[in-house]
Write an enzyme that holds these catalytic residues in place. Sequence first.
Site, short mmCIF file in Angstrom:
data_model
loop_
_atom_site.label_atom_id
_atom_site.label_comp_id
_atom_site.label_asym_id
_atom_site.label_seq_id
_atom_site.Cartn_x
_atom_site.Cartn_y
_atom_site.Cartn_z
N ALA A 1 11.44 -4.49 -11.67
CA ALA A 1 12.27 -5.47 -10.84
C ALA A 1 12.04 -7.02 -11.34
CB ALA A 1 12.20 -5.25 -9.44
N GLY A 2 11.15 -6.99 -12.10
CA GLY A 2 10.55 -8.31 -12.52
C GLY A 2 9.21 -9.12 -11.79
N ALA A 3 8.68 -8.32 -11.00
CA ALA A 3 7.15 -8.68 -10.46
C ALA A 3 6.13 -8.77 -11.64
CB ALA A 3 6.98 -8.15 -9.17
N LEU B 1 8.47 -2.43 -8.78
CA LEU B 1 8.19 -3.97 -8.78
C LEU B 1 8.05 -4.38 -10.09
CD1 LEU B 1 5.76 -3.86 -5.88
CD2 LEU B 1 7.80 -4.92 -5.82
N GLU C 1 0.89 -1.29 0.06
CA GLU C 1 -0.02 -0.01 0.16
C GLU C 1 0.86 1.26 -0.14
OE1 GLU C 1 -2.25 -0.62 3.44
OE2 GLU C 1 -0.91 0.46 4.81
N SER D 1 -4.34 -2.43 -12.58
CA SER D 1 -5.23 -2.23 -11.82
C SER D 1 -5.52 -3.45 -10.67
CB SER D 1 -6.61 -1.69 -12.36
OG SER D 1 -7.19 -3.01 -13.10
N HIS E 1 -4.40 2.95 7.63
CA HIS E 1 -3.31 2.49 8.53
C HIS E 1 -2.64 3.72 8.83
CE1 HIS E 1 -3.80 -1.86 6.64
NE2 HIS E 1 -4.39 -1.51 7.86
N VAL F 1 2.97 -7.13 -12.48
CA VAL F 1 2.16 -6.18 -11.65
C VAL F 1 1.09 -5.53 -12.71
CG1 VAL F 1 2.11 -3.85 -10.70
CG2 VAL F 1 4.05 -5.34 -10.42
N PRO F 2 -0.11 -5.90 -12.46
CA PRO F 2 -1.28 -5.62 -13.36
C PRO F 2 -1.49 -4.08 -13.37
CG PRO F 2 -2.29 -6.33 -11.37
CD PRO F 2 -0.64 -6.53 -11.03
#
Length: 608
Positions: A295-297, A292, A231, A302, A273, A299-300
């Site tokens: 870096a190779g993740a 991210l 988040e 949305s 939070h 990530v969609p």
Amino acid sequence: MSTGQLFSKTTQALFYNYKQLPIQRMLDFDFLCGRETPSVAGIINPGSEGFQKLFFGQEEIAIPVHSTIEGACARHLTADVFINFASFRSAAASSMAALKQPTIRVVAIIAEGVPESDTKQLIAYARANNKVVIGPATVGGIQAGAFKIGDTAGTIDNIIQCKLYRPGSVGFVSKSGGMSNELYNTIARVTDGIYEGIAIGGDVFPGSTLSDHVLRFNNIPEVKMIVVLGELGGRDEYSLVEALKQGKVSKPVVAWVSGTCARLFKSEVQFGHAGAKSGGEMESAQAKNQALRNAGAVVPDSFEALEEAIKQAFDKLLEEGQISPIKEFTPPQIPEDLSSAIKSGKVRAPTHIISTISDDRGEEPCYSGVPMSSIVEQGLGVGDVISLLWFKRTLPRYCTQFIEICIMLCADNGPCVSAAHNTIVAARAGKDLISSLVSGLLTIGPRFGGTIDDAARYFMDAYDRNLTPYEFVESMKKKGVRVPGIGHRNKRGHNKDKRVELLQKFGRVHFPSVKYMEYAVQVETYTLSKASNLALNVDGAIGSLFLDLLSNSGMFTKQEIDEIVETGYLNSLFVLSRSIGLIGHTFDQKRLKQPQYQHPKEDVLYTK
């Protein structure tokens, strides 16, 4: 932190600050997963000791309640998880106390609002000592089919729907506990489910980070892919970015950072939070998602597309043969509680008594776990049975012999003492055995036979405080309190009670030490200098020697000895032994067919 799996199907926890619902949910999850032992080994409720009744499936169990963290850890050596439901005011201190226990490996802090300075100290101590902190401000974590913390994953219906009763292949870590439930459901729809899920908490300084748990997941063979939900706010996600760039994570990672809508607001917005507020561009959800992705993740674009991204990553692993299909099964049904079962007609009723001293459910009764046949075969006596039923342990033979001697010496003291008199009067009035016995027992108290505990209490206090006999007696005199165990109606210093002499002789011969008895003798020496009738009586002899028995046996803690004296264990010896004599007097009067007793008028002073 790295290492690997935190929990297993044998993991047990200590639960701090009793909360019925979270504990029951843990136990219901245990039953759902087919655990053989409950995951809650003990409850810590400051100031309380005893047991708490809860359900483990259909069976009602008694979970020990301890007043201190140290005591609970010493009692439950295999419990290595500490679940802290304390308020934010005391969460840090109790968590630190738990971390300092050698048996505790993981601490979960549920409270929100723990001061950041306190949290930093907890983090530093945990890292320095190779321990794990989950939270603060966390709902906890779960290992599917094995163990869960508190309210993690919500209701049983949600757990079943999310297939958390058996392990899947996905490791999941999130900052948000509420969103964890949403993702558990999402992951269950498009994969074979969660293997382990952790909510690290939404505070600015979490005890463990997203990357900490991702690196752990990477070391767990059963975890085939990883899902991360971050988040906006803080820079925790960037440690994961660095780990990905450095090739420390070899498994597919699907990630999303929530809070992209923050840019729609003209000013900074706090999203629930404490840590969910952007402190600059790098802390925005967009920047983290892009980092991210670079870096190779996976990530969609949305949050709505996250489910499909997870599905595609899982399907690819399935096609490559890295994941084998899981055979589904129907988990056992959790019995309904009374409140909800009334309407459906399904009820499980709680027991009304807890017993720890005897069990008659097997082929033969057991006293504190010792079968009746074993007691007979070993030739044990009444003292041994008392040691099992009263003290819940097998005392050394000299201890049980002493108990038996006390019973024999105190069984009766003639028909004129108050208890015998009352029993005789009741028996001659035609009352039954029980009524006659109780009539006599009711006279036992501070003035007759009920001072053994008081004698022990005062002698122990005076000896432990190193008071001289003079200081002890004179302090009692100033309080206006007679010294319990000192004074006899008939006996004098030159003509001591034979029972006292027999008890003292036995103690000196058989006890390893008689320090309390010798102190009582010193007190007697002083009181006899005051008056010849202030001799040590049988109550004082038993009380002081019983202190020596308890302290010398090595089987009782100081706290247990204090509790024994306060509860009235020692007076119970007189009650038990004198019952023998009172029963004898009842039978004697009935055997002699004595008429109803009427007190002679000449023995009454009639006055105005």
